[in-house]
Design an enzyme around this catalytic site. Structure first.
Site, PDB file in Angstrom:
ATOM      1  N   HIS A  62       0.645  -1.246   0.053  1.00  0.00           N
ATOM      2  CA  HIS A  62      -0.144   0.032   0.240  1.00  0.00           C
ATOM      3  C   HIS A  62       0.960   1.322  -0.088  1.00  0.00           C
ATOM      4  O   HIS A  62       1.849   1.253   0.533  1.00  0.00           O
ATOM      5  CB  HIS A  62      -0.911   0.008   1.419  1.00  0.00           C
ATOM      6  CG  HIS A  62      -1.662  -1.176   1.379  1.00  0.00           C
ATOM      7  ND1 HIS A  62      -2.078  -1.487   2.549  1.00  0.00           N
ATOM      8  CD2 HIS A  62      -2.374  -1.708   0.338  1.00  0.00           C
ATOM      9  CE1 HIS A  62      -2.884  -2.567   2.451  1.00  0.00           C
ATOM     10  NE2 HIS A  62      -3.167  -2.908   1.047  1.00  0.00           N
ATOM     11  N   LYS A  72       5.413   6.387   7.447  1.00  0.00           N
ATOM     12  CA  LYS A  72       4.702   5.432   8.434  1.00  0.00           C
ATOM     13  C   LYS A  72       5.688   5.156   9.438  1.00  0.00           C
ATOM     14  O   LYS A  72       6.990   4.846   9.086  1.00  0.00           O
ATOM     15  CB  LYS A  72       3.924   4.209   7.774  1.00  0.00           C
ATOM     16  CG  LYS A  72       3.056   4.583   6.837  1.00  0.00           C
ATOM     17  CD  LYS A  72       2.630   3.065   5.963  1.00  0.00           C
ATOM     18  CE  LYS A  72       1.383   3.382   5.097  1.00  0.00           C
ATOM     19  NZ  LYS A  72       1.090   2.188   4.449  1.00  0.00           N
ATOM     20  N   TYR A 132       0.602   1.585  13.763  1.00  0.00           N
ATOM     21  CA  TYR A 132       1.685   2.592  12.958  1.00  0.00           C
ATOM     22  C   TYR A 132       1.090   3.827  12.871  1.00  0.00           C
ATOM     23  O   TYR A 132      -0.248   4.264  13.046  1.00  0.00           O
ATOM     24  CB  TYR A 132       1.912   1.947  11.566  1.00  0.00           C
ATOM     25  CG  TYR A 132       0.734   1.843  10.545  1.00  0.00           C
ATOM     26  CD1 TYR A 132       0.513   2.788   9.638  1.00  0.00           C
ATOM     27  CD2 TYR A 132      -0.036   0.624  10.591  1.00  0.00           C
ATOM     28  CE1 TYR A 132      -0.559   2.594   8.957  1.00  0.00           C
ATOM     29  CE2 TYR A 132      -0.966   0.485   9.788  1.00  0.00           C
ATOM     30  CZ  TYR A 132      -1.369   1.420   8.866  1.00  0.00           C
ATOM     31  OH  TYR A 132      -2.207   1.087   8.045  1.00  0.00           O
ATOM     32  N   ASP A 168      -6.555  -6.142  -2.220  1.00  0.00           N
ATOM     33  CA  ASP A 168      -5.177  -6.584  -2.380  1.00  0.00           C
ATOM     34  C   ASP A 168      -4.946  -7.646  -3.353  1.00  0.00           C
ATOM     35  O   ASP A 168      -3.761  -7.644  -4.119  1.00  0.00           O
ATOM     36  CB  ASP A 168      -4.449  -6.909  -1.202  1.00  0.00           C
ATOM     37  CG  ASP A 168      -4.522  -5.948   0.158  1.00  0.00           C
ATOM     38  OD1 ASP A 168      -4.075  -4.804  -0.237  1.00  0.00           O
ATOM     39  OD2 ASP A 168      -3.880  -6.181   1.145  1.00  0.00           O
TER      40      ASP A 168
END
Length: 182
Positions: A62, A72, A132, A168
């Protein structure tokens, strides 16, 4: 906090100081002043957390397009993951290259994933929780991805038949992905 720069420019592996005794441990998982002193000047605005009930859950790869690209800071609260980053900055000398790391509740490592990288992970044990921080809010219209098993990337995932979301499963190959990173 120990900061180790990675082969992919801008990415780092962070190892917080862990104070342990017979009760368990204590650590600062994030301290903005310490990060800035180490040259990591990010202002995180959102925390995200996921639970994967079984091993072999693969989330990724991603990223968000500019102007809503995200840095991140990834860590594991419980369990373990194989965490992968892919450089998707077309002008980068390491464009299309990837690195993978085991992050777990036991090693307390954290991965700093800068803007211009695709990110994904595969769970190694049941009931893995990942948290995250991001420095930009989620933007559905800028949300993009790359197919987890793109043969051009050759990522050596720990699961040959992972559990994937419908989204995904449909990501494009890197050569067909929409990218707007310098």
């Amino acid at each position: 906090m120990k900061v180790t720069p990675l082969n992919l420019e801008g990415a780092s592996l962070l190892e917080p100081v862990v104070h342990g005794d017979h009760r368990g441990f204590f650590m600062e998982s994030y301290n903005e002043q310490v990060m800035q002193a180490k040259g990591l000047n990010y202002h995180f605005v959102q925390d995200n957390q996921s639970l994967s009930a079984q091993p072999g859950v693969l989330r990724g790869l991603h990223y968000q397009l500019n102007p809503k690209a995200q840095t991140k800071l990834v860590r594991v609260l419980s369990g373990a993951i194989y965490d992968v980053i892919v450089d998707v900055r077309r002008s980068s000398p390491t464009f299309g290259q990837w690195q993978g790391f085991i992050l777990s509740e036991f090693n307390q490592r954290q991965l700093l994933v800068p803007k211009g990288f695709a990110h994904g992970f595969c769970t190694l044990v049941p009931n893995t929780q990942v948290m995250y921080k991001v420095d930009e809010y989620y933007s559905p219209e800028n949300d993009r991805g790359i197919l987890w098993n793109d043969p051009a990337l050759g990522i050596d995932w720990p699961a040959s038949n992972p559990v994937l979301s419908e989204k995904d499963q449909r990501h494009p190959l890197l050569q067909d992905a929409e990218l707007n990173f310098d």
